[in-house]
Design an enzyme around this catalytic site. Structure first.
Site, PDB file in Angstrom:
ATOM      1  N   HIS A   1      -9.517   0.833   5.141  1.00 19.41           N
ATOM      2  CA  HIS A   1      -8.271   0.963   5.675  1.00 19.41           C
ATOM      3  C   HIS A   1      -8.720   2.021   6.970  1.00 19.41           C
ATOM      4  O   HIS A   1      -9.580   2.860   6.877  1.00 19.41           O
ATOM      5  CB  HIS A   1      -7.443   1.577   4.805  1.00 19.41           C
ATOM      6  CG  HIS A   1      -5.958   1.655   5.281  1.00 19.41           C
ATOM      7  ND1 HIS A   1      -5.743   2.692   6.202  1.00 19.41           N
ATOM      8  CD2 HIS A   1      -5.051   0.890   4.767  1.00 19.41           C
ATOM      9  CE1 HIS A   1      -4.267   2.414   6.423  1.00 19.41           C
ATOM     10  NE2 HIS A   1      -3.908   1.325   5.902  1.00 19.41           N
TER      11      HIS A   1
ATOM     12  N   GLY B   1       2.556  -1.131   4.385  1.00 22.39           N
ATOM     13  CA  GLY B   1       2.756   0.576   4.146  1.00 22.39           C
ATOM     14  C   GLY B   1       4.082   0.858   4.108  1.00 22.39           C
ATOM     15  O   GLY B   1       4.799   0.557   2.862  1.00 22.39           O
ATOM     16  N   GLY B   2       4.626   1.441   4.906  1.00 16.49           N
ATOM     17  CA  GLY B   2       5.920   1.691   5.037  1.00 16.49           C
ATOM     18  C   GLY B   2       6.981   0.990   4.165  1.00 16.49           C
ATOM     19  O   GLY B   2       7.869   1.690   3.433  1.00 16.49           O
TER      20      GLY B   2
ATOM     21  N   GLU C   1      -7.112   4.698   8.018  1.00 16.97           N
ATOM     22  CA  GLU C   1      -6.937   6.086   7.539  1.00 16.97           C
ATOM     23  C   GLU C   1      -8.130   6.477   7.066  1.00 16.97           C
ATOM     24  O   GLU C   1      -8.321   7.727   7.085  1.00 16.97           O
ATOM     25  CB  GLU C   1      -5.759   6.295   6.551  1.00 16.97           C
ATOM     26  CG  GLU C   1      -4.355   5.911   7.335  1.00 16.97           C
ATOM     27  CD  GLU C   1      -3.250   5.412   6.881  1.00 16.97           C
ATOM     28  OE1 GLU C   1      -3.114   5.285   5.603  1.00 16.97           O
ATOM     29  OE2 GLU C   1      -2.085   4.797   7.390  1.00 16.97           O
TER      30      GLU C   1
ATOM     31  N   GLU D   1      -5.700  -5.092  10.908  1.00 16.52           N
ATOM     32  CA  GLU D   1      -4.604  -4.000  10.991  1.00 16.52           C
ATOM     33  C   GLU D   1      -4.607  -3.428  12.106  1.00 16.52           C
ATOM     34  O   GLU D   1      -5.595  -2.481  12.038  1.00 16.52           O
ATOM     35  CB  GLU D   1      -4.536  -3.134   9.969  1.00 16.52           C
ATOM     36  CG  GLU D   1      -4.332  -3.890   8.309  1.00 16.52           C
ATOM     37  CD  GLU D   1      -3.711  -2.694   7.363  1.00 16.52           C
ATOM     38  OE1 GLU D   1      -2.638  -2.751   6.904  1.00 16.52           O
ATOM     39  OE2 GLU D   1      -4.572  -1.854   7.104  1.00 16.52           O
TER      40      GLU D   1
ATOM     41  N   GLY E   1       2.060   2.356  10.870  1.00 17.15           N
ATOM     42  CA  GLY E   1       3.046   3.321  10.719  1.00 17.15           C
ATOM     43  C   GLY E   1       3.675   3.782  12.011  1.00 17.15           C
ATOM     44  O   GLY E   1       4.203   5.050  12.018  1.00 17.15           O
TER      45      GLY E   1
ATOM     46  N   SER F   1       3.133  -2.040  10.691  1.00 17.57           N
ATOM     47  CA  SER F   1       4.729  -2.188  10.766  1.00 17.57           C
ATOM     48  C   SER F   1       5.303  -3.503  10.497  1.00 17.57           C
ATOM     49  O   SER F   1       6.273  -3.750  11.170  1.00 17.57           O
ATOM     50  CB  SER F   1       4.918  -1.496  12.153  1.00 17.57           C
ATOM     51  OG  SER F   1       4.527  -0.337  12.469  1.00 17.57           O
TER      52      SER F   1
ATOM     53  N   ASN G   1       0.781  -1.304  -0.057  1.00 15.99           N
ATOM     54  CA  ASN G   1       0.048   0.093  -0.060  1.00 15.99           C
ATOM     55  C   ASN G   1       0.942   1.142  -0.064  1.00 15.99           C
ATOM     56  O   ASN G   1       1.455   1.437   1.087  1.00 15.99           O
ATOM     57  CB  ASN G   1      -0.905  -0.144   1.456  1.00 15.99           C
ATOM     58  CG  ASN G   1      -1.688   1.144   1.466  1.00 15.99           C
ATOM     59  OD1 ASN G   1      -1.840   2.063   0.491  1.00 15.99           O
ATOM     60  ND2 ASN G   1      -2.155   1.267   2.338  1.00 15.99           N
ATOM     61  N   TRP G   2       1.072   1.820  -1.079  1.00 11.20           N
ATOM     62  CA  TRP G   2       1.875   3.122  -1.321  1.00 11.20           C
ATOM     63  C   TRP G   2       1.243   4.274  -0.694  1.00 11.20           C
ATOM     64  O   TRP G   2       2.058   5.168  -0.638  1.00 11.20           O
ATOM     65  CB  TRP G   2       2.276   3.139  -2.950  1.00 11.20           C
ATOM     66  CG  TRP G   2       3.158   2.160  -3.372  1.00 11.20           C
ATOM     67  CD1 TRP G   2       3.787   1.161  -2.912  1.00 11.20           C
ATOM     68  CD2 TRP G   2       3.646   1.998  -4.560  1.00 11.20           C
ATOM     69  NE1 TRP G   2       4.435   0.276  -3.725  1.00 11.20           N
ATOM     70  CE2 TRP G   2       4.533   1.045  -4.794  1.00 11.20           C
ATOM     71  CE3 TRP G   2       3.560   2.770  -5.949  1.00 11.20           C
ATOM     72  CZ2 TRP G   2       5.278   0.625  -6.007  1.00 11.20           C
ATOM     73  CZ3 TRP G   2       4.364   2.610  -7.020  1.00 11.20           C
ATOM     74  CH2 TRP G   2       4.918   1.319  -7.171  1.00 11.20           C
ATOM     75  N   LYS G   3      -0.012   4.080  -0.705  1.00  7.15           N
ATOM     76  CA  LYS G   3      -0.578   5.394   0.303  1.00  7.15           C
ATOM     77  C   LYS G   3      -0.557   6.694  -0.686  1.00  7.15           C
ATOM     78  O   LYS G   3      -0.292   6.606  -1.982  1.00  7.15           O
ATOM     79  CB  LYS G   3      -0.160   5.850   1.542  1.00  7.15           C
ATOM     80  CG  LYS G   3      -0.321   4.378   2.300  1.00  7.15           C
ATOM     81  CD  LYS G   3      -0.280   4.678   3.792  1.00  7.15           C
ATOM     82  CE  LYS G   3       0.113   3.367   4.794  1.00  7.15           C
ATOM     83  NZ  LYS G   3      -0.264   3.613   5.988  1.00  7.15           N
TER      84      LYS G   3
HETATM   85  C1  PEP Z   1      -0.893   0.026   6.178  1.00  9.86           C
HETATM   86  O1  PEP Z   1      -1.260   1.175   6.014  1.00  9.86           O
HETATM   87  O2  PEP Z   1      -1.723  -0.814   5.688  1.00  9.86           O
HETATM   88  C2  PEP Z   1      -0.083  -0.371   7.076  1.00  9.86           C
HETATM   89  C3  PEP Z   1       0.183  -1.724   7.454  1.00  9.86           C
HETATM   90  O3  PEP Z   1       1.130   0.370   7.129  1.00  9.86           O
HETATM   91  P1  PEP Z   1       2.679   0.288   7.949  1.00  9.86           P
HETATM   92  O4  PEP Z   1       3.130  -1.112   7.194  1.00  9.86           O
HETATM   93  O5  PEP Z   1       3.293   1.350   7.481  1.00  9.86           O
HETATM   94  O6  PEP Z   1       2.321   0.098   9.316  1.00  9.86           O
END
Ligand code: PEP
Length: 249
Positions: A94, A233-234, A96, A166, A172, A212, A9-11
């Site tokens: 999600h 994500g990150g 966010e 999640e 994040g 994470s 997920n590049w957001k």
């Molecule tokens: C996400 O946004 O779905 C996610 C898991 O982010 P991160 O890996 O950065 O915690």
């Protein structure tokens, strides 16, 4: 057998040249296990391009869409438009989107239905915030999210769906759920799928962990019997890190 999956997920990150560089760096990766389905969710403006240059190992998806067919919804993208640009999957629910854009459970239900109506596979995200975890209410909270937006689906429909657990406090933040916390929730999600559908169906649905996830912790998370992969994500913004997470299987 349920699918192993790792999703990026590049957001709202990366300018075109950066996105191109990252995607190209994925395309040259070797030694990914053949039985892992790899998904990339780029910003929507890059979707069509990556769907055209990708190889067979990768599928692309849309991070967000609006659940109406067409019309006066300035700034929005329909699921049919996303599908025409190559989206095979859609992220729905999600944290966010729930937190910053007020996407509530009834609306998420309509998104799930709209995606399935057009044969786009939902990756339905669920997970509790920190205060709920601290109050030991995480199971009831996540179960309700699934009841409210997902468990109305028929058996055929739920089989086209993937669930991503999640925990909001892990997204994040650099804090990961422990292996025991992740497996415990994933086992519960599978039990609720069994209660609502059947054990055969529950055993075919992939449940991904997100929060994470990194090359350092992916192997132990993916070794859990009920963790079928990750939503990243990150770490997905770095080709080597993302690739190493895939190889952690
Ligand atoms: C996400 O946004 O779905 C996610 C898991 O982010 P991160 O890996 O950065 O915690």
């Amino acid at each position: 057998m349920r699918k192993k999956m790792v999703a990026a997920n590049w957001k709202m990150n990366l300018l075109p040249a950066e996105a191109e560089e990252l995607f190209n760096a994925l395309l040259v990766q070797k030694e990914w296990p053949k039985d892992v389905q790899i998904l990339v969710f780029p910003p929507a403006v890059y979707l069509q391009h990556f769907s055209q240059v990708k190889d067979d190992r990768i599928s692309v998806g849309i991070q967000n869409f609006f659940p109406k067919e067409a019309g006066a919804y300035t700034g929005e993208i329909s699921v049919t438009q996303a599908k025409s640009c190559g989206a095979e999957y859609a992220l729905i629910g999600h944290s966010e989107r729930r937190a910053y854009f007020g996407e509530h459970s009834d609306f998420l239900k309509t998104k799930v239905d709209a995606a399935l109506e057009h044969d786009v596979h939902p990756i339905f995200c669920c997970g509790e915030p920190l205060d709920i975890r601290e109050a030991n209410q995480e199971k009831a909270f996540v179960k309700q999210q699934l009841i409210d937006s997902l468990f109305h689906l028929t058996r055929e429909e739920i089989l086209k769906t993937t669930i991503a657990y999640e925990p909001v406090w892990a997204i994040g933040t650099g804090k990961t759920a422990s292996v025991a916390q992740a497996e415990d929730m994933h086992q519960s999600i599978r039990d609720w799928l069994t209660e609502n559908y059947s054990i055969e169906i529950a055993n075919q649905i992939s449940i991904l962990y997100g929060g994470s996830c990194s090359p350092e912790n992916a192997a132990e998370l993916f070794a859990c019997p009920n963790v079928d992969g990750g939503l990243i994500g990150g770490a997905s913004l770095n080709a080597e890190a993302f690739s190493n997470i895939i190889k952690a299987f």
